[in-house]
Design a protein around this motif. Structure first.
Motif, PDB file in Angstrom:
ATOM      1  N   ASN A 142       8.022   1.332   9.051  1.00 32.82           N
ATOM      2  CA  ASN A 142       8.964   1.469   9.925  1.00 32.82           C
ATOM      3  C   ASN A 142       8.478   0.573  11.274  1.00 32.82           C
ATOM      4  O   ASN A 142       9.466  -0.204  11.981  1.00 32.82           O
ATOM      5  CB  ASN A 142       9.299   2.668  10.624  1.00 32.82           C
ATOM      6  CG  ASN A 142      10.336   3.468   9.659  1.00 32.82           C
ATOM      7  OD1 ASN A 142      10.841   2.711   8.657  1.00 32.82           O
ATOM      8  ND2 ASN A 142      10.210   4.706   9.555  1.00 32.82           N
ATOM      9  N   LEU A 143       7.262   0.742  11.720  1.00 33.40           N
ATOM     10  CA  LEU A 143       6.552  -0.172  12.766  1.00 33.40           C
ATOM     11  C   LEU A 143       6.868  -1.687  12.394  1.00 33.40           C
ATOM     12  O   LEU A 143       7.097  -2.466  13.271  1.00 33.40           O
ATOM     13  CB  LEU A 143       5.207   0.478  12.745  1.00 33.40           C
ATOM     14  CG  LEU A 143       4.214  -0.596  13.763  1.00 33.40           C
ATOM     15  CD1 LEU A 143       4.954  -0.344  15.293  1.00 33.40           C
ATOM     16  CD2 LEU A 143       2.955  -0.278  13.638  1.00 33.40           C
ATOM     17  N   SER A 144       6.551  -1.969  11.094  1.00 34.08           N
ATOM     18  CA  SER A 144       6.947  -3.382  10.754  1.00 34.08           C
ATOM     19  C   SER A 144       8.073  -3.985  11.306  1.00 34.08           C
ATOM     20  O   SER A 144       8.329  -5.016  11.413  1.00 34.08           O
ATOM     21  CB  SER A 144       6.627  -3.839   9.339  1.00 34.08           C
ATOM     22  OG  SER A 144       7.651  -3.087   8.468  1.00 34.08           O
ATOM     23  N   SER A 145       9.180  -3.056  11.075  1.00 37.57           N
ATOM     24  CA  SER A 145      10.505  -3.644  11.731  1.00 37.57           C
ATOM     25  C   SER A 145      10.616  -3.815  13.280  1.00 37.57           C
ATOM     26  O   SER A 145      11.207  -4.780  13.492  1.00 37.57           O
ATOM     27  CB  SER A 145      11.513  -2.297  11.607  1.00 37.57           C
ATOM     28  OG  SER A 145      13.066  -2.427  12.165  1.00 37.57           O
ATOM     29  N   PHE A 149       8.719  -8.060  10.969  1.00 36.81           N
ATOM     30  CA  PHE A 149       8.487  -8.408   9.447  1.00 36.81           C
ATOM     31  C   PHE A 149       8.877  -7.369   8.444  1.00 36.81           C
ATOM     32  O   PHE A 149       8.052  -6.985   7.427  1.00 36.81           O
ATOM     33  CB  PHE A 149       6.945  -8.970   9.175  1.00 36.81           C
ATOM     34  CG  PHE A 149       6.092  -8.006   9.692  1.00 36.81           C
ATOM     35  CD1 PHE A 149       5.409  -7.044   8.796  1.00 36.81           C
ATOM     36  CD2 PHE A 149       5.572  -8.187  10.825  1.00 36.81           C
ATOM     37  CE1 PHE A 149       4.430  -6.423   9.069  1.00 36.81           C
ATOM     38  CE2 PHE A 149       4.494  -7.188  11.280  1.00 36.81           C
ATOM     39  CZ  PHE A 149       3.874  -6.298  10.357  1.00 36.81           C
ATOM     40  N   PHE A 150       9.807  -6.497   8.987  1.00 35.02           N
ATOM     41  CA  PHE A 150      10.168  -5.273   7.737  1.00 35.02           C
ATOM     42  C   PHE A 150      10.853  -5.944   6.460  1.00 35.02           C
ATOM     43  O   PHE A 150      11.538  -6.949   6.564  1.00 35.02           O
ATOM     44  CB  PHE A 150      11.391  -4.538   8.525  1.00 35.02           C
ATOM     45  CG  PHE A 150      11.839  -3.383   7.818  1.00 35.02           C
ATOM     46  CD1 PHE A 150      10.951  -2.109   7.791  1.00 35.02           C
ATOM     47  CD2 PHE A 150      13.023  -3.195   6.972  1.00 35.02           C
ATOM     48  CE1 PHE A 150      11.380  -1.217   7.133  1.00 35.02           C
ATOM     49  CE2 PHE A 150      13.500  -2.261   6.237  1.00 35.02           C
ATOM     50  CZ  PHE A 150      12.626  -1.114   6.341  1.00 35.02           C
ATOM     51  N   PRO A 151      10.312  -5.478   5.374  1.00 31.23           N
ATOM     52  CA  PRO A 151      10.688  -5.877   4.080  1.00 31.23           C
ATOM     53  C   PRO A 151      12.060  -5.983   4.129  1.00 31.23           C
ATOM     54  O   PRO A 151      12.770  -5.218   4.288  1.00 31.23           O
ATOM     55  CB  PRO A 151       9.916  -5.054   3.157  1.00 31.23           C
ATOM     56  CG  PRO A 151       8.777  -4.372   3.874  1.00 31.23           C
ATOM     57  CD  PRO A 151       9.338  -4.164   5.293  1.00 31.23           C
ATOM     58  N   LEU A 164       4.065 -11.652   0.385  1.00 31.86           N
ATOM     59  CA  LEU A 164       4.182 -12.754   0.713  1.00 31.86           C
ATOM     60  C   LEU A 164       5.416 -13.102   1.550  1.00 31.86           C
ATOM     61  O   LEU A 164       5.553 -13.518   2.839  1.00 31.86           O
ATOM     62  CB  LEU A 164       3.537 -13.960   0.331  1.00 31.86           C
ATOM     63  CG  LEU A 164       3.460 -15.405   1.065  1.00 31.86           C
ATOM     64  CD1 LEU A 164       2.441 -15.280   2.069  1.00 31.86           C
ATOM     65  CD2 LEU A 164       2.873 -16.644   0.115  1.00 31.86           C
ATOM     66  N   GLU A 165       6.358 -12.973   0.721  1.00 33.42           N
ATOM     67  CA  GLU A 165       7.730 -13.314   1.038  1.00 33.42           C
ATOM     68  C   GLU A 165       8.343 -11.934   1.715  1.00 33.42           C
ATOM     69  O   GLU A 165       9.390 -11.995   2.472  1.00 33.42           O
ATOM     70  CB  GLU A 165       8.508 -13.801  -0.230  1.00 33.42           C
ATOM     71  CG  GLU A 165       8.195 -14.974  -0.628  1.00 33.42           C
ATOM     72  CD  GLU A 165       8.344 -16.107   0.264  1.00 33.42           C
ATOM     73  OE1 GLU A 165       9.069 -16.112   1.245  1.00 33.42           O
ATOM     74  OE2 GLU A 165       7.314 -17.099   0.130  1.00 33.42           O
TER      75      GLU A 165
END
Length: 239
Positions: A142-145, A149-151, A164-165
């Protein structure tokens, strides 16, 4: 400029004989680094060393020059006294891990109210709950959001996750594509909150592999991000 703001202590480092250099993520000014002079030798000052343990939530009055130099804190008080974060060995290790992640991941001085709220909500939840084995996995995801760069999980039904993508694919297109049981566990963390994450049952080995997957994802998407040293301790404690 004198600023009154809430702040989360990210790290503190002894400097010279009696000073501390403290990095905080503040609600109104983003990331700030302060020089606290003679705090380690003073017994009567307004600032206490205990205020600057990792991830302590403070209300501070600070002087910000906003010139990229070390700032000054004039007053500080704890606004959320933790019950367990600095006394429970498992949570204490998570505190070290989270503080290392934040130190590596946050570099902007601009404020982000949404990120600040996510951090405080996460820490407050961790402080009062005991089912925490999966906490660092969901926290990182959730931090990546908030870091941008959240998947993309719009095709989460596909078998491969491309680190990578940052998306799910139905075939392998490069060396960063992963599949298998680990990715199936990874999928379970999308769309849930801390309250129900304990329903995801993993063994220690699987949790370690998933943590390493997320850290590799961070390294690919955050320039200069380093794997936290506390991972070694974390892996020894959680089963």
């Amino acid at each position: 400029m004198v600023v009154s703001t809430k702040a989360i202590v990210i790290s503190s480092l002894k400097y010279a004989e009696s000073d501390l250099i403290v990095t905080c993520y503040t609600e109104v000014s983003g990331l700030k680094t302060y020089l606290l002079k003679r705090i380690l030798s003073s017994k009567r000052g307004k600032l206490r060393t205990s205020h600057f343990q990792p991830l302590t939530q403070l209300e501070i009055v600070a002087f910000h020059k906003d010139k990229g130099t070390l700032e000054q804190i004039r007053e500080a008080k704890v606004i959320i006294p933790y019950q367990t974060l600095h006394t429970n060995i498992l949570k204490g290790t998570l505190v070290l891990f989270i503080s290392e992640v934040l130190k590596n991941a946050i570099h902007e001085e601009s404020n982000d109210v949404s990120l600040y709220k996510y951090l405080t909500d996460s820490l407050n939840w961790l402080d009062v709950n005991d089912e925490i084995a999966n906490f660092h996995i969901l926290f990182l995801l959730n931090l990546s959001s908030h870091l941008g760069f959240f998947p993309d999980h719009s095709t989460v039904e596909h078998s491969y996750f491309n680190l990578l993508e940052g998306n799910f694919q139905n075939k392998e297109t490069n060396k960063y594509c992963k599949q298998g049981t680990l990715i199936e566990y990874f999928k379970l963390f999308f769309g849930i909150n801390f309250d129900i994450m304990s329903q995801i049952k993993m063994h220690k080995k699987e949790r370690l592999e998933l943590l390493n997957l997320l850290l590799e994802y961070y390294q690919l998407h955050l320039h200069g991000f380093k794997k936290p040293k506390s991972v070694l301790i974390l892996n020894q404690l959680f089963r």
